[in-house]
Scaffold this active site. Structure first.
Site, mmCIF file in Angstrom:
data_model
loop_
_atom_site.group_PDB
_atom_site.id
_atom_site.type_symbol
_atom_site.label_atom_id
_atom_site.label_comp_id
_atom_site.label_asym_id
_atom_site.label_seq_id
_atom_site.Cartn_x
_atom_site.Cartn_y
_atom_site.Cartn_z
ATOM 1 N N TRP A 137 66.091 25.202 -24.410
ATOM 2 C CA TRP A 137 64.971 24.776 -25.253
ATOM 3 C C TRP A 137 63.941 23.948 -24.494
ATOM 4 C CZ3 TRP A 137 63.587 27.648 -28.920
ATOM 5 C CH2 TRP A 137 64.525 28.299 -29.718
ATOM 6 N N ASP A 146 62.440 15.732 -28.332
ATOM 7 C CA ASP A 146 62.827 16.755 -29.304
ATOM 8 C C ASP A 146 64.274 16.468 -29.687
ATOM 9 O OD1 ASP A 146 63.723 19.015 -30.638
ATOM 10 O OD2 ASP A 146 63.048 20.453 -29.120
ATOM 11 N N LYS A 182 68.689 22.532 -38.186
ATOM 12 C CA LYS A 182 69.969 22.407 -37.490
ATOM 13 C C LYS A 182 70.849 21.426 -38.260
ATOM 14 C CE LYS A 182 68.637 25.105 -34.117
ATOM 15 N NZ LYS A 182 67.648 24.802 -33.073
#
Ligand SMILES: *Cc1c(COP(=O)(O)O)cnc(C)c1O
Length: 379
Positions: free
Chosen positions: A114, A184, A208
């Protein structure tokens, strides 16, 4: 082979969902959401048909902002925004506001899948420097403070607290105190207490750990926006969103309401982030202990000091054996255990909504699978 396995204690298949995301949500929240589809009790209308301009929805936004600040111990120096476009949009929105027009590069850590996605988006907006990359090492570990050569002049440092795909998690705050930290936290948001006030921007999509997809929580410290450009599309401008209290255009009402219910659950039923972290630690310990108990059979994929409490990744000795493991797991009622399509293997995601009982079931399954396979080979 399933027939001769121990019968697992009864959990609904939904509670055995180890998916990397969208992740499992607490059952009490799902029941409240089910009811709200027909009518939100205090309003008498379906959550899918309530105006985002209603007083009720304004109170949802305000309560949620307050709950998040309180859970994280943040003051109102931090704006709390509920935006669309996922974490991916923040990969662009952050540099659009904080990097445009800058000559000094921002520092970025490249620690996995990511964070790798965040790099080209940032490069489009301004200069960046990759201050550390784990790519050549196959993303098996995270850097220590002394691995990094950070610049004191960087407009900011960007990194990802939990690499969801690889299962790597920072357990300490990174960076220099004089340089704004942007993080993040999509896959470990509200999973543990942390020194959140050492960050200038924190963002996390809901899907998530804290809700369904459709909304991204962004915490921005007011002072970091002082130099941000003003000539930007309104939607992509933090200032416009702040002034509109996250109701600049039609927001994802259902997703925001869902996150509100999760925040109440965290506050009232779990008792806050400290208590949540105890539960999450217990779940992760159970699973890592089982993996370590027989390293010949189950192989951990990342350095032990960087193990994630949210995403536990491991491998078996061959791809064929992994395929058998996954199909037996599916037959046993488990889902979402496949590793990310980019890396393969097995990944068990243990988000806030996952009960410890589900992890106990998975550990039982792993023991049965292993002893069955080992016996077969001996015979
Ligand atoms: C899943 C994930 C993303 C991608 O988020 P989208 O909401 O799909 O854009 C970004 N960062 C992290 C850490 C993730 O786990």
């Amino acid at each position: 082979m399933i027939s001769d396995m121990k019968t697992l204690s009864a959990l609904h298949p939904n509670q055995l969902n180890f998916s990397g995301g969208p992740g499992v949500l607490p059952e009490v929240v799902l029941r409240q959401l089910q009811e709200s589809i027909i009518a939100v009790p205090e309003v008498g209308l379906s959550i899918l048909g309530i105006s985002h301009r209603s007083d009720w929805f304004a109170s949802v936004v305000n309560e949620l902002k307050d709950n998040i600040r309180r859970l994280m111990g943040l003051s109102d120096e931090y704006h709390v925004l509920f935006l669309q476009g996922g974490a991916t949009q923040q990969f662009s929105m952050v540099p659009m506001s904080l990097l445009a027009g800058k000559t000094q590069p921002a520092d970025y850590l490249h620690t996995g899948y990511w964070s790798g996605k965040s790099l080209p988006e940032a490069r489009r907006e301004g200069p960046i420097r990759v201050a550390w990359s784990g790519e050549s090492d196959g993303f098996r570990r995270l850097p220590d403070e002394h691995d990094l050569e950070l610049s004191e002049d960087a407009p900011y440092l960007h990194y990802i607290s939990n690499e969801t795909v690889e299962g790597l998690q920072f357990h300490q705050v990174m960076g220099l105190d004089g340089v704004p930290r942007v993080c993040d936290m999509s896959s470990d948001f509200l999973s543990r207490p942390f020194d959140f006030d050492r960050f200038s921007v924190i963002y996390a999509h809901a899907q998530k750990n804290i809700g369904p997809s459709g909304v991204t929580v962004v915490l921005v410290k007011d002072e970091i926006l002082h130099e941000a450009p003003t000539d930007m599309p309104g939607f992509l401008n933090y200032r416009t969103q702040i002034e509109a209290n996250s109701i600049y255009n039609t927001p994802p009402v259902f997703a925001i309401y869902s996150v509100l219910l999760v925040s109440r659950w965290l506050r009232d039923e779990i008792g806050g982030l400290e208590a949540m972290d105890c539960i999450n630690t217990a779940k992760a310990d159970l699973l890592y202990r089982e993996i370590d108990r027989n390293p010949e059979f189950y192989r951990a994929t990342v350095s032990s000091c960087n193990r994630s409490k949210m995403n536990v990744s491991f491998r078996l000795s061959s791809v064929e054996l992994e395929r058998d493991f996954l199909s037996a797991a599916r037959a046993g009622g488990f889902s979402g255990l496949d590793g990310h399509r980019s890396v393969g293997g097995i990944r068990a995601s243990l988000y806030n909504g996952m009960q410890i009982q589900a992890v106990e079931n998975l550990v039982d399954f792993m023991q049965d699978f292993q002893s069955h396979r080992t016996k077969n080979r001996a015979a």
